[in-house]
Design a protein around this motif. Structure first.
Motif, mmCIF file in Angstrom:
data_model
loop_
_atom_site.group_PDB
_atom_site.id
_atom_site.type_symbol
_atom_site.label_atom_id
_atom_site.label_comp_id
_atom_site.label_asym_id
_atom_site.label_seq_id
_atom_site.Cartn_x
_atom_site.Cartn_y
_atom_site.Cartn_z
ATOM 1 N N ARG A 13 0.847 -1.199 0.000
ATOM 2 C CA ARG A 13 0.000 0.000 0.000
ATOM 3 C C ARG A 13 0.875 1.238 0.000
ATOM 4 N NH1 ARG A 13 -1.756 0.649 6.226
ATOM 5 N NH2 ARG A 13 0.078 -0.327 7.078
ATOM 6 N N ARG A 14 0.271 2.343 -0.294
ATOM 7 C CA ARG A 14 0.983 3.622 -0.263
ATOM 8 C C ARG A 14 0.635 4.342 1.033
ATOM 9 N NH1 ARG A 14 4.317 4.649 -4.233
ATOM 10 N NH2 ARG A 14 3.797 3.834 -6.260
ATOM 11 N N LEU A 15 1.681 4.780 1.715
ATOM 12 C CA LEU A 15 1.523 5.620 2.897
ATOM 13 C C LEU A 15 2.353 6.870 2.663
ATOM 14 C CD1 LEU A 15 1.801 3.035 5.817
ATOM 15 C CD2 LEU A 15 -0.258 4.151 4.975
ATOM 16 N N GLU A 16 1.838 7.985 3.091
ATOM 17 C CA GLU A 16 2.455 9.291 2.827
ATOM 18 C C GLU A 16 3.934 9.345 3.217
ATOM 19 O OE1 GLU A 16 2.030 13.822 4.579
ATOM 20 O OE2 GLU A 16 0.347 12.453 4.781
ATOM 21 N N LYS A 17 4.290 8.827 4.371
ATOM 22 C CA LYS A 17 5.662 8.963 4.856
ATOM 23 C C LYS A 17 6.577 7.800 4.476
ATOM 24 C CE LYS A 17 4.529 12.013 8.678
ATOM 25 N NZ LYS A 17 4.609 12.217 10.131
ATOM 26 N N CYS A 18 6.036 6.785 3.858
ATOM 27 C CA CYS A 18 6.862 5.658 3.426
ATOM 28 C C CYS A 18 7.553 6.032 2.121
ATOM 29 C CB CYS A 18 6.024 4.401 3.249
ATOM 30 S SG CYS A 18 7.019 2.928 2.967
ATOM 31 N N LYS A 19 8.889 5.842 2.058
ATOM 32 C CA LYS A 19 9.667 6.289 0.905
ATOM 33 C C LYS A 19 9.310 5.553 -0.382
ATOM 34 C CE LYS A 19 13.941 7.710 1.406
ATOM 35 N NZ LYS A 19 15.382 7.712 1.705
ATOM 36 N N ASP A 20 8.769 4.371 -0.279
ATOM 37 C CA ASP A 20 8.403 3.566 -1.436
ATOM 38 C C ASP A 20 7.057 2.927 -1.109
ATOM 39 O OD1 ASP A 20 8.625 2.310 -3.875
ATOM 40 O OD2 ASP A 20 10.211 0.919 -3.278
ATOM 41 N N ILE A 21 6.674 1.930 -1.854
ATOM 42 C CA ILE A 21 5.462 1.196 -1.503
ATOM 43 C C ILE A 21 5.706 0.504 -0.170
ATOM 44 C CG2 ILE A 21 3.978 -0.731 -2.140
ATOM 45 C CD1 ILE A 21 4.505 0.024 -5.065
ATOM 46 N N TYR A 30 1.871 -4.139 9.787
ATOM 47 C CA TYR A 30 0.844 -3.311 9.139
ATOM 48 C C TYR A 30 0.409 -2.184 10.070
ATOM 49 C CZ TYR A 30 -3.375 -2.355 6.361
ATOM 50 O OH TYR A 30 -4.343 -1.761 5.588
ATOM 51 N N ARG A 31 0.107 -2.546 11.320
ATOM 52 C CA ARG A 31 -0.338 -1.546 12.297
ATOM 53 C C ARG A 31 0.780 -0.575 12.664
ATOM 54 N NH1 ARG A 31 -2.526 -6.226 14.637
ATOM 55 N NH2 ARG A 31 -0.994 -6.110 16.300
ATOM 56 N N TYR A 32 2.016 -1.083 12.775
ATOM 57 C CA TYR A 32 3.110 -0.195 13.148
ATOM 58 C C TYR A 32 3.428 0.800 12.033
ATOM 59 C CZ TYR A 32 6.958 1.584 15.803
ATOM 60 O OH TYR A 32 7.763 2.426 16.515
ATOM 61 N N ALA A 33 3.276 0.389 10.787
ATOM 62 C CA ALA A 33 3.467 1.309 9.660
ATOM 63 C C ALA A 33 2.469 2.465 9.760
ATOM 64 C CB ALA A 33 3.308 0.575 8.335
ATOM 65 N N GLU A 34 1.252 2.172 10.137
ATOM 66 C CA GLU A 34 0.245 3.223 10.312
ATOM 67 C C GLU A 34 0.627 4.168 11.448
ATOM 68 O OE1 GLU A 34 -3.423 1.092 10.832
ATOM 69 O OE2 GLU A 34 -3.737 0.959 8.668
ATOM 70 N N ILE A 35 1.138 3.617 12.532
ATOM 71 C CA ILE A 35 1.569 4.448 13.658
ATOM 72 C C ILE A 35 2.680 5.392 13.217
ATOM 73 C CG2 ILE A 35 2.775 4.399 15.889
ATOM 74 C CD1 ILE A 35 1.142 1.802 16.477
ATOM 75 N N PHE A 45 9.976 6.851 6.435
ATOM 76 C CA PHE A 45 10.475 5.538 6.839
ATOM 77 C C PHE A 45 10.526 4.620 5.631
ATOM 78 C CE2 PHE A 45 5.883 5.343 7.459
ATOM 79 C CZ PHE A 45 5.529 4.097 6.953
ATOM 80 N N GLU A 46 11.354 3.595 5.764
ATOM 81 C CA GLU A 46 11.481 2.558 4.753
ATOM 82 C C GLU A 46 11.120 1.228 5.390
ATOM 83 O OE1 GLU A 46 15.219 2.578 2.484
ATOM 84 O OE2 GLU A 46 15.644 4.477 3.507
#
Length: 110
Positions: A13-21, A30-35, A45-46
């Motif tokens: 998925r795409r998250l605003e602060k994630c440098k890539d997919i 999954y939950r920690y990426a959202e946090i 973050f990567e």
């Protein structure tokens, strides 16, 4: 923390602060990426950052004070398994030698 040749289920998925997919392979990641994505002090973050020849680290996070921290996600039930402990130690040694702060994220006690 996963082997580079992991072939299990991956959520992309795409998250605003994630440098890539943003690729995660368990609910905890999954939950920690959202946090991380919703934490004001996180710039970006990567995920699944390759280390060594056969292992990846779950999250490499850049904070607004220009410091990095690595987080490994592990289910609490796996914290006593020798194979997981060995991988955690390898990751910790790798990142500490590079001067990065390092930590573990676990799920709630069940």
């Amino acid at each position: 923390m996963q082997s580079i040749d992991y072939h299990g289920k991956i959520t992309k998925r795409r998250l605003e602060k994630c440098k890539d997919i943003c690729r995660t392979w368990c609910d905890l990641q999954y939950r920690y990426a959202e946090i991380l994505n919703n934490t004001d002090s996180v710039i970006n973050f990567e995920t699944n950052v390759p280390i060594l020849d056969s292992l990846t680290s779950d999250f490499l996070v850049l904070f607004e004070n220009n410091t990095y921290k690595v987080y490994e996600c592990i289910e609490r039930k796996n914290l006593r398994k020798p194979s997981y402990i060995t991988k955690l130690q390898m990751s910790q040694e790798y990142w500490l030698k590079k001067g990065y702060d390092w930590g573990v994220v676990t799920n709630a006690e069940e």
